[in-house]
Design an enzyme around this catalytic site. Structure first.
Site, mmCIF file in Angstrom:
data_model
loop_
_atom_site.group_PDB
_atom_site.id
_atom_site.type_symbol
_atom_site.label_atom_id
_atom_site.label_comp_id
_atom_site.label_asym_id
_atom_site.label_seq_id
_atom_site.Cartn_x
_atom_site.Cartn_y
_atom_site.Cartn_z
ATOM 1 N N PRO A 26 0.834 -1.204 0.000
ATOM 2 C CA PRO A 26 0.000 0.000 0.000
ATOM 3 C C PRO A 26 0.867 1.252 0.000
ATOM 4 O O PRO A 26 1.797 1.377 0.792
ATOM 5 C CB PRO A 26 -0.798 -0.133 1.297
ATOM 6 C CG PRO A 26 0.073 -0.970 2.191
ATOM 7 C CD PRO A 26 0.795 -1.915 1.280
ATOM 8 N N MET A 27 0.563 2.183 -0.909
ATOM 9 C CA MET A 27 1.344 3.415 -1.021
ATOM 10 C C MET A 27 0.398 4.586 -1.250
ATOM 11 O O MET A 27 -0.369 4.597 -2.224
ATOM 12 C CB MET A 27 2.343 3.310 -2.183
ATOM 13 C CG MET A 27 3.460 2.310 -1.931
ATOM 14 S SD MET A 27 4.456 1.983 -3.397
ATOM 15 C CE MET A 27 3.362 0.868 -4.297
ATOM 16 N N THR A 28 0.427 5.551 -0.348
ATOM 17 C CA THR A 28 -0.433 6.720 -0.454
ATOM 18 C C THR A 28 -0.079 7.516 -1.710
ATOM 19 O O THR A 28 1.069 7.893 -1.907
ATOM 20 C CB THR A 28 -0.288 7.609 0.786
ATOM 21 O OG1 THR A 28 -0.696 6.863 1.942
ATOM 22 C CG2 THR A 28 -1.152 8.854 0.677
ATOM 23 N N GLY A 60 -3.821 3.349 1.827
ATOM 24 C CA GLY A 60 -4.623 3.576 3.012
ATOM 25 C C GLY A 60 -5.825 4.457 2.719
ATOM 26 O O GLY A 60 -5.722 5.470 2.024
ATOM 27 N N GLN A 103 -6.804 -0.952 2.561
ATOM 28 C CA GLN A 103 -6.151 -0.758 3.849
ATOM 29 C C GLN A 103 -6.915 0.318 4.605
ATOM 30 O O GLN A 103 -7.034 1.453 4.130
ATOM 31 C CB GLN A 103 -4.693 -0.335 3.680
ATOM 32 C CG GLN A 103 -3.948 -0.264 5.011
ATOM 33 C CD GLN A 103 -2.602 0.419 4.889
ATOM 34 O OE1 GLN A 103 -2.517 1.618 4.667
ATOM 35 N NE2 GLN A 103 -1.532 -0.346 5.040
ATOM 36 N N HIS A 170 -4.345 -0.741 9.122
ATOM 37 C CA HIS A 170 -3.054 -0.053 9.193
ATOM 38 C C HIS A 170 -2.659 0.135 10.655
ATOM 39 O O HIS A 170 -3.129 1.027 11.331
ATOM 40 C CB HIS A 170 -3.152 1.301 8.490
ATOM 41 C CG HIS A 170 -1.817 1.899 8.133
ATOM 42 N ND1 HIS A 170 -0.639 1.521 8.747
ATOM 43 C CD2 HIS A 170 -1.469 2.846 7.225
ATOM 44 C CE1 HIS A 170 0.362 2.224 8.228
ATOM 45 N NE2 HIS A 170 -0.117 3.024 7.301
ATOM 46 N N HIS A 173 3.788 2.426 11.325
ATOM 47 C CA HIS A 173 4.349 3.721 10.925
ATOM 48 C C HIS A 173 3.954 4.904 11.791
ATOM 49 O O HIS A 173 4.049 6.053 11.372
ATOM 50 C CB HIS A 173 3.989 4.017 9.465
ATOM 51 C CG HIS A 173 4.406 2.933 8.539
ATOM 52 N ND1 HIS A 173 3.903 2.793 7.268
ATOM 53 C CD2 HIS A 173 5.281 1.899 8.690
ATOM 54 C CE1 HIS A 173 4.445 1.742 6.680
ATOM 55 N NE2 HIS A 173 5.287 1.174 7.529
ATOM 56 N N TYR A 175 0.861 5.550 13.141
ATOM 57 C CA TYR A 175 -0.530 5.985 13.088
ATOM 58 C C TYR A 175 -1.303 5.386 14.263
ATOM 59 O O TYR A 175 -0.713 4.768 15.140
ATOM 60 C CB TYR A 175 -1.118 5.644 11.720
ATOM 61 C CG TYR A 175 -0.376 6.370 10.611
ATOM 62 C CD1 TYR A 175 -0.396 7.765 10.536
ATOM 63 C CD2 TYR A 175 0.406 5.680 9.691
ATOM 64 C CE1 TYR A 175 0.317 8.445 9.560
ATOM 65 C CE2 TYR A 175 1.116 6.354 8.698
ATOM 66 C CZ TYR A 175 1.069 7.737 8.649
ATOM 67 O OH TYR A 175 1.790 8.409 7.689
#
Length: 366
Positions: A26-28, A60, A103, A170, A173, A175
């Site tokens: 997953p990559m924003t 996400g 995600q 998620h 990282h 969050y």
């Protein structure tokens, strides 16, 4: 061919069969105006499925809680307009032959005060402790925790109803879920703070509520990490014993897999063993795990995003670990941003055709 033999093996995740061992990390991307994924987002993910990725873990998406988000171009996973967009994304990936899960994300104290999508929402976290030098926020009450759990639960139920192939929570990282797991940001004196198992209670309750809201064979994955954004040496667990104390209640609550985010997949997590974080999570819980971290490239993401050129790197060390089943799936990030056909090229030996990641690619849905 070794890569084909190792990676082109099906894997059972919950009630789904992943065609191979390659997942998209997953990559924003922030290409969802107003939080709604459009046709360009659907095509972006479908291209990776067409390119041979077995499982796509989408970027996400904010859960339906007022304090969950902090940017208006990050997708939402609530509201009729956003969910309709996500349904089209899932359909496009399925038509391309892939599996996909969203995600679900709550940023917690990473929220910027006054930011969209709900500008008036407060910054909240387990103890209101920020990760940086910003102003403290509000420590969550049990009612706050119940509301967030309900938002995650609604998101998981929506994912199954929309035809997704699982859901990832998620918990990495820095969050919200991770803020409970990390002693620096969790200073609670109640049942949700203190020792590692207590810090994991909130995550376990989210998993248990999601498990109760979806079918028994619908996969639930928790993404976790030691490092945080801006805190790359942070650790939620200093030893295998502490990691086991954190992951065991989450596994028992109904998580099917742990997606263990590391910056370099080949580095051992604890002294005295070559196992990386995903390897340890699998050994300690018996659950499936996903490894990740600079796969297929010769530098890590922080340097690449800062502008350092990325070169194509071999995956022999990755294949070594997967041959001995240290972890079950491998998530690929920047290499798939640079080259939607990365998986097919790896699986068919066309490594000379691989294209490296370039920061300029972040400006488009390549």
């Amino acid at each position: 061919m070794r890569a084909r033999d190792v990676l082109l093996r099906p894997f059972f995740l919950g009630g789904r069969v992943v065609a191979n061992r390659i997942a998209m990390a997953p990559m924003t991307r922030e290409f969802c105006p107003g939080g709604v994924p459009g046709a360009d987002v659907a095509r972006y993910y479908a291209r990776r499925a067409e390119g041979g990725v077995g499982l796509i873990i989408a970027e996400g998406a904010y859960v339906g809680h007022p304090s969950a988000g902090t940017r208006d171009r990050v997708p939402r996973f609530y509201g009729e307009d956003a969910l309709a967009g996500w349904a089209r994304v899932a359909d496009a990936v399925h038509r391309a032959g892939g599996l996909i899960m969203p995600q679900l994300w709550h940023v917690g104290m990473a929220r910027v005060a006054g930011a969209p999508p709900v500008p008036g929402a407060p910054r909240i976290g387990p103890s209101g402790v920020p990760l940086d030098d910003s102003e403290p926020g509000r420590a969550m009450t049990t009612a706050d925790m119940d509301d967030v759990i309900a938002a995650y639960t609604a998101g998981a139920a929506a994912a199954e109803a929309l035809g997704f192939d699982g859901v990832e929570l998620h918990g990495a990282h820095g969050y919200l879920i991770d803020q409970f797991l990390w002693a620096r940001t969790n200073r609670r004196a109640d049942a949700y703070g203190g020792d590692p198992a207590s810090r994991a209670r909130f995550a376990a309750e989210i998993v248990a509520a999601c498990r109760a809201a979806v079918s028994a064979d619908f996969p639930i994955v928790l993404r976790m990490s030691q490092w945080k954004v801006g805190h790359y040496t942070a650790r939620i667990a200093a030893s295998p014993r502490e990691l086991e104390a954190i992951l065991t209640p989450i596994a028992e609550a109904g998580a099917d897999a742990f997606h263990c985010s590391t910056r370099r997949y080949w580095l051992p997590e604890f002294a005295g063993s070559d196992l990386n974080l995903a390897g340890w999570a699998k050994k300690l819980t018996g659950k499936a795990t996903i490894g990740v971290g600079s796969v297929g490239l010769d530098n890590e993401f922080t340097r690449a995003v800062e502008g350092e050129p990325s070169g194509v790197a071999g995956i022999d060390r990755l294949l070594d670990r997967m041959e001995r089943d240290e972890f079950d799936l491998v998530a690929v990030g920047r290499a798939l941003l640079g080259d939607p056909g990365w998986a097919a090229k790896i699986l068919t030996g066309r490594t000379a055709d691989l294209r490296p990641f370039d920061r300029a690619q972040l400006a488009t849905l390549h």
